[in-house]
Scaffold this motif. Structure first.
Motif, PDB file in Angstrom:
ATOM      1  N   MET A   1       2.894   6.420  -8.940  1.00  0.00           N
ATOM      2  CA  MET A   1       2.854   4.908  -8.359  1.00  0.00           C
ATOM      3  C   MET A   1       3.432   3.951  -9.228  1.00  0.00           C
ATOM      4  O   MET A   1       2.880   3.142  -9.745  1.00  0.00           O
TER       5      MET A   1
ATOM      6  N   LEU B   1       0.934  -1.143  -0.044  1.00  0.00           N
ATOM      7  CA  LEU B   1       0.063   0.085  -0.112  1.00  0.00           C
ATOM      8  C   LEU B   1       0.859   1.497  -0.078  1.00  0.00           C
ATOM      9  O   LEU B   1       1.816   1.556   0.891  1.00  0.00           O
ATOM     10  N   GLU B   2       0.591   2.186  -0.793  1.00  0.00           N
ATOM     11  CA  GLU B   2       1.036   3.549  -0.881  1.00  0.00           C
ATOM     12  C   GLU B   2       0.277   4.514  -0.096  1.00  0.00           C
ATOM     13  O   GLU B   2      -0.934   4.221   0.238  1.00  0.00           O
ATOM     14  N   THR B   3       0.935   5.194   0.875  1.00  0.00           N
ATOM     15  CA  THR B   3       0.055   5.948   2.069  1.00  0.00           C
ATOM     16  C   THR B   3       0.340   7.593   1.491  1.00  0.00           C
ATOM     17  O   THR B   3      -0.660   8.294   2.360  1.00  0.00           O
ATOM     18  N   GLU B   4       1.047   7.816   0.727  1.00  0.00           N
ATOM     19  CA  GLU B   4       1.166   9.511   0.715  1.00  0.00           C
ATOM     20  C   GLU B   4       0.367   9.880  -0.808  1.00  0.00           C
ATOM     21  O   GLU B   4       0.484   8.964  -1.873  1.00  0.00           O
ATOM     22  N   ARG B   5      -0.155  10.792  -0.561  1.00  0.00           N
ATOM     23  CA  ARG B   5      -0.951  11.522  -1.832  1.00  0.00           C
ATOM     24  C   ARG B   5       0.070  12.145  -2.607  1.00  0.00           C
ATOM     25  O   ARG B   5       0.971  12.589  -2.139  1.00  0.00           O
TER      26      ARG B   5
ATOM     27  N   GLU C   1      -1.424  -0.431  -4.774  1.00  0.00           N
ATOM     28  CA  GLU C   1      -2.886  -0.113  -4.212  1.00  0.00           C
ATOM     29  C   GLU C   1      -2.592   1.238  -3.443  1.00  0.00           C
ATOM     30  O   GLU C   1      -1.475   1.129  -2.440  1.00  0.00           O
ATOM     31  N   HIS C   2      -3.406   2.106  -3.286  1.00  0.00           N
ATOM     32  CA  HIS C   2      -3.381   3.160  -2.511  1.00  0.00           C
ATOM     33  C   HIS C   2      -4.256   2.961  -1.225  1.00  0.00           C
ATOM     34  O   HIS C   2      -5.449   2.396  -1.526  1.00  0.00           O
TER      35      HIS C   2
ATOM     36  N   LYS D   1       4.768  -0.484  -4.973  1.00  0.00           N
ATOM     37  CA  LYS D   1       3.255  -0.507  -4.175  1.00  0.00           C
ATOM     38  C   LYS D   1       1.961  -0.404  -5.348  1.00  0.00           C
ATOM     39  O   LYS D   1       2.028   0.483  -6.100  1.00  0.00           O
TER      40      LYS D   1
END
Ligand code: AN0
Ligand code: CP
Length: 321
Positions: free
Chosen positions: A85, A77-81, A91-92, A89
């Motif tokens: 991508m 998972l990406e966590t930064e807006r 998926e956000h 990672k």
């Protein structure tokens, strides 16, 4: 209750302790409350007690339980807006969270401090996104800054074992080879400050906890003086909270083994009970003989994790519409 993060989320603490006592006396009295309701537990970090006790608590209430270890089988998972991508990672978090919310009625999340950026950790960047985007009640199963299920279980345990009306409770820092979060001591300080106990914190200089959690608590830098008259010794390691020197946030400033709680340390106390949230590294935090002594209550303390979780889930179920 829609969020369980701070001691204030429980309202009257005495009433919450009475509720815990009633739940413990008959943990199956609400076994239909959670019928056809699903509790989802999301783990970004390892766990033994939180995972098992919270599942057990949910089952006592008749709930269904889904557990996800994000790092074992889910998409990275990406966590930064704003990030392009194009890395590993897939998926956000901003899609993953509302999707998780679709499949449950209540969500518990464990996401430890990352120690990359103090502000991100202390703003609870990950947990706040669950609160904002899941659409469900969220309870903290150790976040970047708090571990309220642990602190609640600790308070229940102190209530059960105290020999005087207002016992002296000491939170002592102890050495550990790796950097650990401040979540457990933060919550313990917050809860002890709210409870009817004589509370003292002792640690080497530089380990001052954030006043957001420990403000108003007494600090005694001399460990021996702090231990005098104590009826409960609560040991825990934590890394530098970065209060006085933000550049030291998350660092191991000391491995001073003279802080390890051994039988000599316990001899300074008023025959105190020994507590630790577990997992504990023996002969770093506490000596074998102290943790094995009849005054060690680490196992009943862990057992009470089922009770604290059950009170929290019960209250969340009661406030579902
Ligand atoms: C974690 C911590 O210190 O926050 C979890 C404790 C409940 N401990 C470790 O990572 C060893
Ligand atoms: N005390 C505690 O939260 O233990 P786990 O990390 O094993 O869940």
């Amino acid at each position: 209750m829609k969020i369980f993060q701070h001691v204030s989320d429980l309202g009257d603490l005495k009433l919450a302790l009475e509720e815990a006592k009633a739940v413990k006396a008959d943990r199956y009295q609400y076994q239909n409350l959670g019928n056809n309701k699903t509790c989802m537990l999301i783990f970004f970090n390892n766990s033994l007690r939180t995972r098992l006790s919270t599942q057990k608590a949910a089952m006592n209430l008749g709930m269904n339980v889904i557990v996800l270890d994000v790092n074992q089988g889910a998409w990275k998972l990406e966590t930064e807006r704003g990030v392009i991508m194009d890395g590993d990672k897939s998926e956000h978090l901003l899609e993953a969270i509302p999707v998780m919310g679709c499949y449950c009625d209540i969500i518990g999340v464990r996401s430890f401090a990352r120690f990359e950026n103090r502000q991100d950790d202390y703003e609870e960047k990950i947990l706040n996104q669950f609160i904002k985007y899941s659409g469900k009640p969220v309870f903290f199963m150790e976040s970047a800054t708090v571990h309220p299920l642990q602190a609640f279980a600790d308070l229940i345990t102190i209530e059960e074992y105290k020999r005087t009306e207002r016992p002296k409770v000491v939170l002592t820092w102890a050495p550990h080879p790796k950097a650990l979060p401040q979540a457990v001591p933060n919550s313990f300080a917050q809860w002890m400050h709210a409870a009817d106990v004589d509370f003292v914190i002792t640690h080497p200089e530089g380990y001052e906890l954030d006043p957001k959690f420990a403000g108003g608590c007494r600090v005694e830098y001399d460990q021996k003086k702090a231990f005098e008259g104590a009826q409960f010794i609560y040991a825990k390691n934590w890394s530098c909270p970065g209060v006085t020197r933000p550049e030291d946030y998350g660092k191991v400033l000391s491995k001073d083994m003279s802080w390890t709680v051994d039988s000599e340390h316990m001899s300074w106390t008023d025959n105190a009970f020994f507590m630790h949230c577990l997992p504990v590294r023996r002969n770093m935090i506490v000596s074998d003989d102290v943790i094995e002594a009849p005054t060690s209550i680490v196992i009943p303390e862990a057992a009470n994790r089922e009770i604290s979780a059950q009170v929290v889930l019960k209250r969340m179920l009661e406030s579902l519409n």
